[in-house]
Write a protein that holds these residues in place. Structure first.
Motif, PDB file in Angstrom:
ATOM      1  N   ASP A 184      -8.224   1.636  -7.072  1.00 29.29           N
ATOM      2  CA  ASP A 184      -7.178   1.454  -8.081  1.00 29.29           C
ATOM      3  C   ASP A 184      -7.740   0.871  -9.367  1.00 29.29           C
ATOM      4  O   ASP A 184      -8.369  -0.188  -9.362  1.00 29.29           O
ATOM      5  CB  ASP A 184      -6.087   0.542  -7.528  1.00 29.29           C
ATOM      6  N   SER A 191      -4.117   3.857 -11.597  1.00 32.13           N
ATOM      7  CA  SER A 191      -2.913   3.595 -10.815  1.00 32.13           C
ATOM      8  C   SER A 191      -2.202   2.293 -11.136  1.00 32.13           C
ATOM      9  O   SER A 191      -1.021   2.128 -10.792  1.00 32.13           O
ATOM     10  CB  SER A 191      -3.290   3.559  -9.327  1.00 32.13           C
ATOM     11  N   GLU A 192      -2.884   1.349 -11.772  1.00 30.07           N
ATOM     12  CA  GLU A 192      -2.296   0.015 -11.879  1.00 30.07           C
ATOM     13  C   GLU A 192      -0.975  -0.026 -12.658  1.00 30.07           C
ATOM     14  O   GLU A 192      -0.036  -0.707 -12.235  1.00 30.07           O
ATOM     15  CB  GLU A 192      -3.317  -0.962 -12.461  1.00 30.07           C
ATOM     16  N   ALA A 205       1.624   1.247 -10.194  1.00 36.16           N
ATOM     17  CA  ALA A 205       1.856   0.295  -9.107  1.00 36.16           C
ATOM     18  C   ALA A 205       2.687  -0.884  -9.588  1.00 36.16           C
ATOM     19  O   ALA A 205       3.589  -1.360  -8.872  1.00 36.16           O
ATOM     20  CB  ALA A 205       0.519  -0.187  -8.544  1.00 36.16           C
ATOM     21  N   GLN A 248      -1.831  -5.953  -0.399  1.00 36.63           N
ATOM     22  CA  GLN A 248      -0.391  -6.114  -0.569  1.00 36.63           C
ATOM     23  C   GLN A 248       0.124  -7.457  -0.066  1.00 36.63           C
ATOM     24  O   GLN A 248       0.940  -8.099  -0.748  1.00 36.63           O
ATOM     25  CB  GLN A 248       0.361  -4.974   0.127  1.00 36.63           C
ATOM     26  N   TRP A 273       5.355   0.649  -0.670  1.00 32.71           N
ATOM     27  CA  TRP A 273       4.529   1.858  -0.645  1.00 32.71           C
ATOM     28  C   TRP A 273       5.377   3.106  -0.868  1.00 32.71           C
ATOM     29  O   TRP A 273       4.954   4.041  -1.549  1.00 32.71           O
ATOM     30  CB  TRP A 273       3.751   1.957   0.647  1.00 32.71           C
ATOM     31  N   THR A 302       5.867   3.368  -4.532  1.00 31.47           N
ATOM     32  CA  THR A 302       4.568   3.644  -5.152  1.00 31.47           C
ATOM     33  C   THR A 302       4.146   5.087  -4.908  1.00 31.47           C
ATOM     34  O   THR A 302       3.648   5.768  -5.819  1.00 31.47           O
ATOM     35  CB  THR A 302       3.500   2.686  -4.596  1.00 31.47           C
ATOM     36  N   SER A 339      -6.338  -1.630  -1.152  1.00 32.98           N
ATOM     37  CA  SER A 339      -5.168  -0.842  -0.743  1.00 32.98           C
ATOM     38  C   SER A 339      -5.282  -0.378   0.701  1.00 32.98           C
ATOM     39  O   SER A 339      -6.366  -0.393   1.295  1.00 32.98           O
ATOM     40  CB  SER A 339      -5.007   0.370  -1.657  1.00 32.98           C
ATOM     41  N   ARG A 396      -2.740   4.728   1.292  1.00 34.97           N
ATOM     42  CA  ARG A 396      -2.632   4.757  -0.170  1.00 34.97           C
ATOM     43  C   ARG A 396      -3.924   5.274  -0.801  1.00 34.97           C
ATOM     44  O   ARG A 396      -3.871   6.070  -1.741  1.00 34.97           O
ATOM     45  CB  ARG A 396      -2.287   3.363  -0.694  1.00 34.97           C
TER      46      ARG A 396
END
Length: 224
Positions: free
Chosen positions: A12, A18-19, A22, A51, A75, A78, A109, A113
């Motif tokens: 990530d 992706s941040e 997310a 997480q 998730w 996401t 992750s 994911r």
């Protein structure tokens, strides 16, 4: 001819951008459960964590205790956003196509994911089964556990490994594992103090794009 040094990639914010997505997912899910105020500035303080550690950190920062029974909602939200919008970080595909030597992913992750992120961005073909998650070890980043685990799995000496990370927690974990650490600030979540914080965490170099990463790797005899 000596083999190139192995490269360990965070996922990530390094392989996939992706941040921001997310963070949006966390904000939506906390709001859905009646806990407003979990915004981008809060999530920014959790980047690089797994997480369960993010949930604990959000509680410390906001007082909101996310219900354990609803963990799967994070998730689920996401995954929807990733499926619709996730992209590789700019230039990473060409970088990986040119990269010689062993490589793997070591991410905070979940395995699901990571695999989903790499699949939707077309990057899965570069890593095969060399996918390692903090769920496989006792302690998440900034502990060195995931990096040492990954090195062992690919048969590499930790001192030979080069880690590419976007978070101070990840850099700290790589340094604690005795590895060379390159900070990466080319993701959509970068901010003014990003490079300085990665350097303060111990990064040997900080790079804003994959062209600069290639130049730094060349200093270690790694063609990229």
């Amino acid at each position: 001819m000596a083999r190139p040094r192995p490269i360990i990639f965070d996922c990530d914010g390094v392989l996939v951008d992706s941040e921001p997505l997310a963070a949006r997912a966390y904000e939506r899910v906390y709001e859905k459960h009646g806990m407003p105020g979990v915004n981008t500035s809060v999530i920014a303080q959790c980047i690089g964590m797994k997480q369960s550690d993010i949930i604990a950190r959000i509680k410390d920062l906001t007082g909101h205790q996310f219900p354990a029974a609803a963990d799967g909602d994070i998730w689920a939200e996401t995954k929807v956003l990733f499926s619709q919008e996730l992209k590789p970080t700019p230039g990473i595909t060409a970088f990986l196509e040119a990269l010689a030597g062993d490589r793997c992913v070591a991410s905070s992750s979940s395995v699901e994911r990571i695999n989903h992120s790499l699949a939707v961005t077309g990057l899965a073909r570069f890593f095969g089964d060399a996918i390692y998650s903090s769920s496989m070890v006792k302690n998440g980043k900034p502990a060195p556990d995931i990096f040492l685990f990954a090195a062992d799995k690919i048969g590499a000496n930790p001192v030979d490994c080069i880690v590419i990370e976007d978070s101070p927690f990840g850099i700290q974990g790589a340094i604690a594992a005795g590895m060379t650490a390159i900070g990466y600030t080319g993701g959509g979540h970068t901010y003014a103090e990003h490079a300085a914080r990665l350097t303060a965490a111990g990064a040997d170099f900080v790079c804003a794009d994959w062209q600069e990463v290639s130049r730094q790797l060349a200093r270690f005899g790694v063609p990229a």
